[in-house]
Design a protein around this motif. Structure first.
Motif, PDB file in Angstrom:
ATOM      1  N   UNK A 115      21.390  83.888 -20.334  1.00 47.31           N
ATOM      2  CA  UNK A 115      21.248  82.954 -19.435  1.00 47.31           C
ATOM      3  C   UNK A 115      22.553  82.868 -18.717  1.00 47.31           C
ATOM      4  N   UNK A 116      23.687  82.802 -19.634  1.00 46.60           N
ATOM      5  CA  UNK A 116      24.934  82.663 -19.185  1.00 46.60           C
ATOM      6  C   UNK A 116      25.512  83.842 -18.319  1.00 46.60           C
ATOM      7  N   UNK A 117      24.857  85.038 -18.442  1.00 40.09           N
ATOM      8  CA  UNK A 117      25.189  86.200 -17.582  1.00 40.09           C
ATOM      9  C   UNK A 117      24.353  86.133 -16.139  1.00 40.09           C
ATOM     10  N   UNK A 118      23.163  85.452 -16.318  1.00 35.94           N
ATOM     11  CA  UNK A 118      22.474  85.144 -15.096  1.00 35.94           C
ATOM     12  C   UNK A 118      21.688  86.586 -14.764  1.00 35.94           C
ATOM     13  N   UNK A 119      21.991  87.130 -13.734  1.00 36.90           N
ATOM     14  CA  UNK A 119      21.117  88.471 -13.386  1.00 36.90           C
ATOM     15  C   UNK A 119      21.408  89.415 -14.203  1.00 36.90           C
ATOM     16  N   UNK A 120      20.247  89.955 -14.737  1.00 32.75           N
ATOM     17  CA  UNK A 120      20.514  91.185 -15.610  1.00 32.75           C
ATOM     18  C   UNK A 120      20.419  92.530 -15.033  1.00 32.75           C
ATOM     19  N   UNK A 121      19.472  92.516 -14.047  1.00 39.69           N
ATOM     20  CA  UNK A 121      19.081  93.961 -13.374  1.00 39.69           C
ATOM     21  C   UNK A 121      18.163  93.627 -12.221  1.00 39.69           C
ATOM     22  N   UNK A 122      18.184  94.898 -11.388  1.00 39.46           N
ATOM     23  CA  UNK A 122      17.367  94.584 -10.347  1.00 39.46           C
ATOM     24  C   UNK A 122      16.433  96.014 -10.220  1.00 39.46           C
ATOM     25  N   UNK A 141      18.530  99.129 -11.581  1.00 38.59           N
ATOM     26  CA  UNK A 141      20.005  98.992 -11.939  1.00 38.59           C
ATOM     27  C   UNK A 141      20.420  97.903 -12.689  1.00 38.59           C
ATOM     28  N   UNK A 142      21.315  98.050 -13.575  1.00 39.11           N
ATOM     29  CA  UNK A 142      21.926  96.931 -14.240  1.00 39.11           C
ATOM     30  C   UNK A 142      22.814  95.898 -13.425  1.00 39.11           C
ATOM     31  N   UNK A 143      22.953  94.784 -13.650  1.00 36.55           N
ATOM     32  CA  UNK A 143      23.831  93.998 -12.920  1.00 36.55           C
ATOM     33  C   UNK A 143      25.231  94.437 -13.157  1.00 36.55           C
ATOM     34  N   UNK A 144      26.133  93.984 -12.470  1.00 34.44           N
ATOM     35  CA  UNK A 144      27.622  93.994 -12.723  1.00 34.44           C
ATOM     36  C   UNK A 144      28.123  93.045 -13.746  1.00 34.44           C
ATOM     37  N   UNK A 186      15.657  90.520 -12.284  1.00 32.23           N
ATOM     38  CA  UNK A 186      15.439  89.682 -13.261  1.00 32.23           C
ATOM     39  C   UNK A 186      16.644  89.170 -13.881  1.00 32.23           C
ATOM     40  N   UNK A 187      16.359  87.996 -14.349  1.00 33.06           N
ATOM     41  CA  UNK A 187      17.685  87.099 -14.772  1.00 33.06           C
ATOM     42  C   UNK A 187      17.418  86.393 -16.117  1.00 33.06           C
ATOM     43  N   UNK A 188      18.600  86.279 -16.897  1.00 31.88           N
ATOM     44  CA  UNK A 188      18.536  85.603 -18.163  1.00 31.88           C
ATOM     45  C   UNK A 188      18.149  83.884 -17.652  1.00 31.88           C
ATOM     46  N   UNK A 189      17.452  83.404 -18.623  1.00 33.62           N
ATOM     47  CA  UNK A 189      16.887  81.955 -18.511  1.00 33.62           C
ATOM     48  C   UNK A 189      17.900  80.861 -19.536  1.00 33.62           C
ATOM     49  N   UNK A 190      18.316  81.278 -20.729  1.00 34.17           N
ATOM     50  CA  UNK A 190      18.678  80.359 -21.675  1.00 34.17           C
ATOM     51  C   UNK A 190      19.714  81.540 -22.291  1.00 34.17           C
TER      52      UNK A 190
END
Length: 228
Positions: free
Chosen positions: A104-111, A148-151, A96-100
């Motif tokens: 959005x600047x983080x990008x991938x949020x979690x898997x 899991x949360x992304x790095x 799951x990734x942020x869009x805006x």
């Protein structure tokens, strides 16, 4: 691991307990009452996601979920010459990734890994033919595991715990089996599965955030099958 073991055990029980018809004519064409059909497919799981805002901190920001490619195994028991019951088993990983905005600047949020065992009742239109189209409808129970949360997210908001709620939903399918030999066939199958979940992120810096996701994927598969 316990979830995967339990599912495998359920599939094995389903196959072994089905009253398989005596194969007095192994060269016959098509399927009939009592047959068990075992298929191995490669599938593409393509979410048609819609998301709420990430509340309470980012209410106007949405998330997207990526596609995933995995193998899938399924078994169908023919209760009559035309009516079959199919159980599918596969697990896929999605991000799951942020869009805006900030997310959005983080990008991938979690898997997360997604386990959506689905049972459908099928109608087979041409059971005695070499080409056998079918349609089906049924129910799905989806388990989200190893979230899991992304790095990148943890770099932004500190240590984060992610949990996603399980989901009940409906499923629909359309497909076709095409004979290669009297017992072996190729299969093409498309399913729509209703999957909804709430993701909760317990962060160090900004407290608990939640996000409602309607995933509703199309599952497109192709593979081979065997009439047992």
């Amino acid at each position: 691991m316990m979830i995967k073991f339990t599912l495998c055990a359920a599939v094995a029980t389903f196959v072994l307990s089905a009253p398989v018809a005596a194969q007095s004519d192994p060269g016959r064409v098509g399927v009939q009452r009592g047959d068990v059909l075992l298929r191995l497919r490669g599938i593409v799981v393509a979410p048609n996601e819609r998301s709420s805002g990430i509340v309470p901190t980012f209410p106007t920001e949405r998330a997207s979920v990526n596609n995933s490619v995995m193998p899938e195994i399924d078994v169908t028991y023919m209760a009559t010459d035309r009516i079959g019951f199919e159980l599918i088993a596969a697990t896929t990983k999605h991000d799951a990734s942020g869009v805006t905005g900030t997310t959005g600047s983080i990008g991938k949020l979690a898997s997360t890994w997604v386990l959506p065992p689905t049972l459908t009742a099928q109608y087979h239109f041409n059971p005695t033919g070499h080409v056998r189209p079918y349609v089906g409808a049924g129910v799905n129970y989806t388990v989200f595991w190893n979230e899991k949360a992304s790095d990148g997210l943890e770099a932004a908001v500190g240590a984060t715990r992610v949990r996603m709620s399980d989901s009940w939903g409906l499923a629909a399918q359309i497909g076709v089996d095409i004979d290669v030999t009297p017992r072996m066939f190729v299969n093409f199958d498309v399913k729509y599965i209703d999957i909804d979940t709430t993701a909760r992120l317990r962060t160090t810096a900004i407290g608990e955030q939640s996000l409602r996701l309607h995933l509703d994927p199309l599952v497109v598969g192709a593979g081979v099958g065997l009439r047992l």
